[in-house]
Design a protein around this motif. Structure first.
Motif, PDB file in Angstrom:
ATOM      1  N   GLY A  55     -26.660   7.319 -48.209  1.00 46.27           N
ATOM      2  CA  GLY A  55     -25.179   7.038 -46.890  1.00 46.27           C
ATOM      3  C   GLY A  55     -24.925   7.895 -45.852  1.00 46.27           C
ATOM      4  N   ARG A  56     -26.034   8.605 -44.973  1.00 46.09           N
ATOM      5  CA  ARG A  56     -25.761   9.114 -43.955  1.00 46.09           C
ATOM      6  C   ARG A  56     -26.473   8.397 -43.573  1.00 46.09           C
ATOM      7  NH1 ARG A  56     -28.386  14.199 -45.743  1.00 46.09           N
ATOM      8  NH2 ARG A  56     -28.206  15.635 -43.242  1.00 46.09           N
ATOM      9  N   THR A  57     -26.480   8.176 -41.612  1.00 44.32           N
ATOM     10  CA  THR A  57     -26.699   8.249 -40.419  1.00 44.32           C
ATOM     11  C   THR A  57     -28.295   8.339 -40.083  1.00 44.32           C
ATOM     12  OG1 THR A  57     -25.664   9.483 -39.165  1.00 44.32           O
ATOM     13  CG2 THR A  57     -24.998   7.140 -39.271  1.00 44.32           C
ATOM     14  N   ALA A  58     -29.131   7.702 -39.806  1.00 46.57           N
ATOM     15  CA  ALA A  58     -29.981   7.988 -39.326  1.00 46.57           C
ATOM     16  C   ALA A  58     -30.183   9.060 -38.185  1.00 46.57           C
ATOM     17  CB  ALA A  58     -30.931   6.988 -38.656  1.00 46.57           C
ATOM     18  N   ALA A 108     -14.957  -6.838 -44.297  1.00 46.30           N
ATOM     19  CA  ALA A 108     -15.424  -6.090 -43.842  1.00 46.30           C
ATOM     20  C   ALA A 108     -16.825  -5.281 -43.880  1.00 46.30           C
ATOM     21  CB  ALA A 108     -14.781  -5.120 -42.157  1.00 46.30           C
ATOM     22  N   VAL A 109     -17.912  -4.715 -43.595  1.00 42.64           N
ATOM     23  CA  VAL A 109     -19.294  -3.899 -44.026  1.00 42.64           C
ATOM     24  C   VAL A 109     -18.672  -2.186 -43.085  1.00 42.64           C
ATOM     25  CG1 VAL A 109     -20.926  -3.758 -44.123  1.00 42.64           C
ATOM     26  CG2 VAL A 109     -20.362  -5.708 -44.615  1.00 42.64           C
ATOM     27  N   VAL A 110     -19.426  -1.870 -43.503  1.00 36.62           N
ATOM     28  CA  VAL A 110     -18.859  -0.119 -43.266  1.00 36.62           C
ATOM     29  C   VAL A 110     -19.978   0.728 -43.527  1.00 36.62           C
ATOM     30  CG1 VAL A 110     -17.874   2.177 -42.945  1.00 36.62           C
ATOM     31  CG2 VAL A 110     -16.453  -0.280 -43.273  1.00 36.62           C
ATOM     32  N   THR A 111     -21.186   0.181 -42.595  1.00 33.80           N
ATOM     33  CA  THR A 111     -22.614   0.980 -43.373  1.00 33.80           C
ATOM     34  C   THR A 111     -23.237   1.985 -42.351  1.00 33.80           C
ATOM     35  OG1 THR A 111     -24.617  -0.162 -43.911  1.00 33.80           O
ATOM     36  CG2 THR A 111     -23.583  -0.599 -41.881  1.00 33.80           C
ATOM     37  N   SER A 112     -23.922   2.344 -43.167  1.00 35.67           N
ATOM     38  CA  SER A 112     -24.928   4.180 -42.056  1.00 35.67           C
ATOM     39  C   SER A 112     -25.769   3.466 -40.995  1.00 35.67           C
ATOM     40  CB  SER A 112     -24.876   5.610 -42.894  1.00 35.67           C
ATOM     41  OG  SER A 112     -23.644   5.983 -43.485  1.00 35.67           O
ATOM     42  N   VAL A 134     -19.377  -2.514 -39.203  1.00 40.31           N
ATOM     43  CA  VAL A 134     -19.069  -1.089 -38.482  1.00 40.31           C
ATOM     44  C   VAL A 134     -20.307  -0.676 -39.315  1.00 40.31           C
ATOM     45  CG1 VAL A 134     -18.379   1.170 -38.537  1.00 40.31           C
ATOM     46  CG2 VAL A 134     -16.672  -1.133 -38.716  1.00 40.31           C
ATOM     47  N   SER A 135     -21.447  -0.227 -38.037  1.00 41.56           N
ATOM     48  CA  SER A 135     -22.649   0.647 -38.340  1.00 41.56           C
ATOM     49  C   SER A 135     -22.384   1.698 -38.174  1.00 41.56           C
ATOM     50  CB  SER A 135     -24.012  -0.658 -37.532  1.00 41.56           C
ATOM     51  OG  SER A 135     -23.706   0.442 -36.247  1.00 41.56           O
ATOM     52  N   GLY A 136     -23.831   2.940 -38.301  1.00 42.39           N
ATOM     53  CA  GLY A 136     -24.072   3.863 -37.748  1.00 42.39           C
ATOM     54  C   GLY A 136     -23.929   4.057 -35.827  1.00 42.39           C
ATOM     55  N   ASP A 137     -24.293   2.949 -35.329  1.00 35.90           N
ATOM     56  CA  ASP A 137     -24.319   2.900 -34.398  1.00 35.90           C
ATOM     57  C   ASP A 137     -22.947   2.826 -33.588  1.00 35.90           C
ATOM     58  OD1 ASP A 137     -27.271   2.860 -33.943  1.00 35.90           O
ATOM     59  OD2 ASP A 137     -26.980   0.260 -34.055  1.00 35.90           O
ATOM     60  N   ASP A 138     -21.488   2.629 -34.156  1.00 31.12           N
ATOM     61  CA  ASP A 138     -20.670   2.420 -33.849  1.00 31.12           C
ATOM     62  C   ASP A 138     -20.147   4.014 -33.579  1.00 31.12           C
ATOM     63  OD1 ASP A 138     -20.546   0.274 -32.794  1.00 31.12           O
ATOM     64  OD2 ASP A 138     -20.882  -0.833 -35.803  1.00 31.12           O
ATOM     65  N   VAL A 139     -20.011   4.455 -34.352  1.00 29.94           N
ATOM     66  CA  VAL A 139     -19.305   6.273 -34.392  1.00 29.94           C
ATOM     67  C   VAL A 139     -19.837   7.656 -33.999  1.00 29.94           C
ATOM     68  CG1 VAL A 139     -18.402   4.900 -37.094  1.00 29.94           C
ATOM     69  CG2 VAL A 139     -20.515   6.507 -37.027  1.00 29.94           C
ATOM     70  N   ALA A 140     -19.202   7.998 -33.698  1.00 28.08           N
ATOM     71  CA  ALA A 140     -19.509   9.794 -33.525  1.00 28.08           C
ATOM     72  C   ALA A 140     -19.964  10.430 -34.527  1.00 28.08           C
ATOM     73  CB  ALA A 140     -18.174  10.371 -32.319  1.00 28.08           C
ATOM     74  N   HIS A 141     -18.831   9.967 -35.841  1.00 34.04           N
ATOM     75  CA  HIS A 141     -19.436  11.236 -36.697  1.00 34.04           C
ATOM     76  C   HIS A 141     -19.745   9.958 -38.346  1.00 34.04           C
ATOM     77  CE1 HIS A 141     -17.087  13.572 -34.052  1.00 34.04           C
ATOM     78  NE2 HIS A 141     -17.957  14.868 -34.585  1.00 34.04           N
ATOM     79  N   GLY A 142     -20.555  10.235 -39.082  1.00 37.62           N
ATOM     80  CA  GLY A 142     -21.252   9.331 -40.081  1.00 37.62           C
ATOM     81  C   GLY A 142     -20.728  10.108 -41.411  1.00 37.62           C
ATOM     82  N   LYS A 143     -20.384   8.417 -42.444  1.00 41.85           N
ATOM     83  CA  LYS A 143     -19.537   9.260 -44.084  1.00 41.85           C
ATOM     84  C   LYS A 143     -20.464  11.017 -43.758  1.00 41.85           C
ATOM     85  CE  LYS A 143     -19.778   4.052 -44.994  1.00 41.85           C
ATOM     86  NZ  LYS A 143     -20.640   3.285 -45.749  1.00 41.85           N
ATOM     87  N   PRO A 144     -19.859  11.889 -45.115  1.00 42.08           N
ATOM     88  CA  PRO A 144     -18.877  11.400 -45.307  1.00 42.08           C
ATOM     89  C   PRO A 144     -17.488  11.904 -44.365  1.00 42.08           C
ATOM     90  CG  PRO A 144     -19.522  13.537 -46.300  1.00 42.08           C
ATOM     91  CD  PRO A 144     -20.556  12.711 -45.301  1.00 42.08           C
ATOM     92  N   ASP A 145     -17.899  11.463 -43.240  1.00 33.59           N
ATOM     93  CA  ASP A 145     -15.962  11.834 -42.320  1.00 33.59           C
ATOM     94  C   ASP A 145     -15.868  10.512 -42.190  1.00 33.59           C
ATOM     95  OD1 ASP A 145     -15.419  13.714 -39.936  1.00 33.59           O
ATOM     96  OD2 ASP A 145     -14.770  11.676 -39.422  1.00 33.59           O
ATOM     97  N   GLU A 147     -14.551   8.547 -40.353  1.00 31.62           N
ATOM     98  CA  GLU A 147     -14.495   7.871 -38.882  1.00 31.62           C
ATOM     99  C   GLU A 147     -14.941   6.540 -39.501  1.00 31.62           C
ATOM    100  OE1 GLU A 147     -16.224   7.799 -34.835  1.00 31.62           O
ATOM    101  OE2 GLU A 147     -16.208   9.306 -35.842  1.00 31.62           O
ATOM    102  N   PRO A 148     -16.067   6.033 -40.327  1.00 27.58           N
ATOM    103  CA  PRO A 148     -16.180   5.006 -40.029  1.00 27.58           C
ATOM    104  C   PRO A 148     -15.141   4.136 -40.887  1.00 27.58           C
ATOM    105  CG  PRO A 148     -18.524   6.561 -41.104  1.00 27.58           C
ATOM    106  CD  PRO A 148     -16.690   7.271 -40.098  1.00 27.58           C
ATOM    107  N   TYR A 149     -14.559   4.660 -42.581  1.00 28.61           N
ATOM    108  CA  TYR A 149     -14.270   3.494 -43.265  1.00 28.61           C
ATOM    109  C   TYR A 149     -12.314   2.896 -41.925  1.00 28.61           C
ATOM    110  CZ  TYR A 149     -16.315   2.393 -46.169  1.00 28.61           C
ATOM    111  OH  TYR A 149     -17.625   2.198 -48.175  1.00 28.61           O
ATOM    112  N   LEU A 150     -12.040   4.716 -41.126  1.00 29.83           N
ATOM    113  CA  LEU A 150     -11.086   4.457 -39.924  1.00 29.83           C
ATOM    114  C   LEU A 150     -11.290   3.124 -38.792  1.00 29.83           C
ATOM    115  CD1 LEU A 150     -10.295   7.818 -38.909  1.00 29.83           C
ATOM    116  CD2 LEU A 150      -8.900   6.260 -40.460  1.00 29.83           C
ATOM    117  N   ALA A 151     -12.358   3.325 -38.585  1.00 31.14           N
ATOM    118  CA  ALA A 151     -12.863   1.674 -37.933  1.00 31.14           C
ATOM    119  C   ALA A 151     -12.559   0.757 -38.714  1.00 31.14           C
ATOM    120  CB  ALA A 151     -14.271   2.433 -37.213  1.00 31.14           C
ATOM    121  N   GLY A 152     -12.928   0.766 -39.993  1.00 30.86           N
ATOM    122  CA  GLY A 152     -13.037  -0.514 -40.271  1.00 30.86           C
ATOM    123  C   GLY A 152     -11.953  -1.442 -40.971  1.00 30.86           C
TER     124      GLY A 152
END
Length: 226
Positions: A55-58, A108-112, A134-145, A147-152
């Motif tokens: 669940g975390r970005t690379a 939508a898909v919201v992935t790390s 929404v991919s891990g490349d699209d956010v500055a802060h990954g899950k659990p922040d 930001e990813p779901y706000l973008a979705g």
């Protein structure tokens, strides 16, 4: 006669559907782990045990494991490994049926995962590419922040919330913090691990059905784990 399933059913009006990818839409956790463990062996590091690995970005995980100057090259190598899985990637039970039932613009898909990795896995698993990924490349802060779901989120209005489906605690925390109803899916984590962070926990996506109203409204019906 009392209908036990009807007693257990939860029904919500929702604005849209947001899905994590690995372990939620796709049976790809083995492929994820195979790539990461191969990468870790090449880098001479150890991957942390347990559900917290997922669940975390690379970028986030690499930064926790290797020196900063090695991160760019290491991420390129990891992307190569992840885009060419040697373990089969298949849709999880109920995934294709649920996606087919939701209007295409309302999910939508919201992935790390990195974008190229996400596209490769969706193709491998026969999942259509959504209108919003929404991919891990699209956010500055990954899950659990959040930001990813706000973008979705695109359609939330008048107090009608999006619903997010997730298989990890990090993902559920992200979804809830962004203002979504959060539904956990057992597999990567146990029901006991997911329940404190979810509004409902399901065994599979087959326990979720969609009702589209004549006015375009969306409702989701869930049969949660007791």
């Amino acid at each position: 006669m009392i209908d036990v399933d009807a007693q257990k059913t939860i029904e919500w009006e929702v604005s849209e559907f947001l899905f994590d990818m690995d372990g939620t839409l796709l049976d790809s956790i083995a492929a994820v782990e195979q790539a990461w463990y191969e990468w870790a062996a090449e880098e001479g590091v150890a991957i942390p045990d347990g559900e917290s690995f997922h669940g975390r970005t690379a970028q986030d995980l690499a930064a926790a494991l290797i020196p900063e100057e090695r991160i760019p090259a290491a991420l390129l190598r990891l992307s190569e490994l992840e885009q060419s899985p040697r373990v089969p990637v298949t849709p999880l039970l109920g995934a294709l049926e649920l996606l087919t039932a939701v209007p295409v613009e309302k999910w939508a898909v919201v992935t790390s995962a990195a974008r190229l990795v996400a596209l490769a896995r969706l193709a491998a698993g026969g999942i259509p590419v959504p209108t919003l990924l929404v991919s891990g490349d699209d956010v500055a802060h990954g899950k659990p922040d959040p930001e990813p779901y706000l973008a979705g989120i695109r359609w939330a209005r008048n107090g009608i919330l999006p619903v997010a489906f997730e298989d990890t605690v990090a993902g559920l925390r992200s979804a809830r913090a962004a203002g979504c109803r959060a539904v956990g899916l057992v597999g990567t984590a146990t029901a006991a691990e997911l329940l404190p962070h979810a509004d409902a926990v399901l065994a599979t996506l087959a326990e979720a059905t969609v009702v589209v109203g004549h006015d375009g409204s969306l409702r989701v019906r869930l049969i949660p784990i007791d």
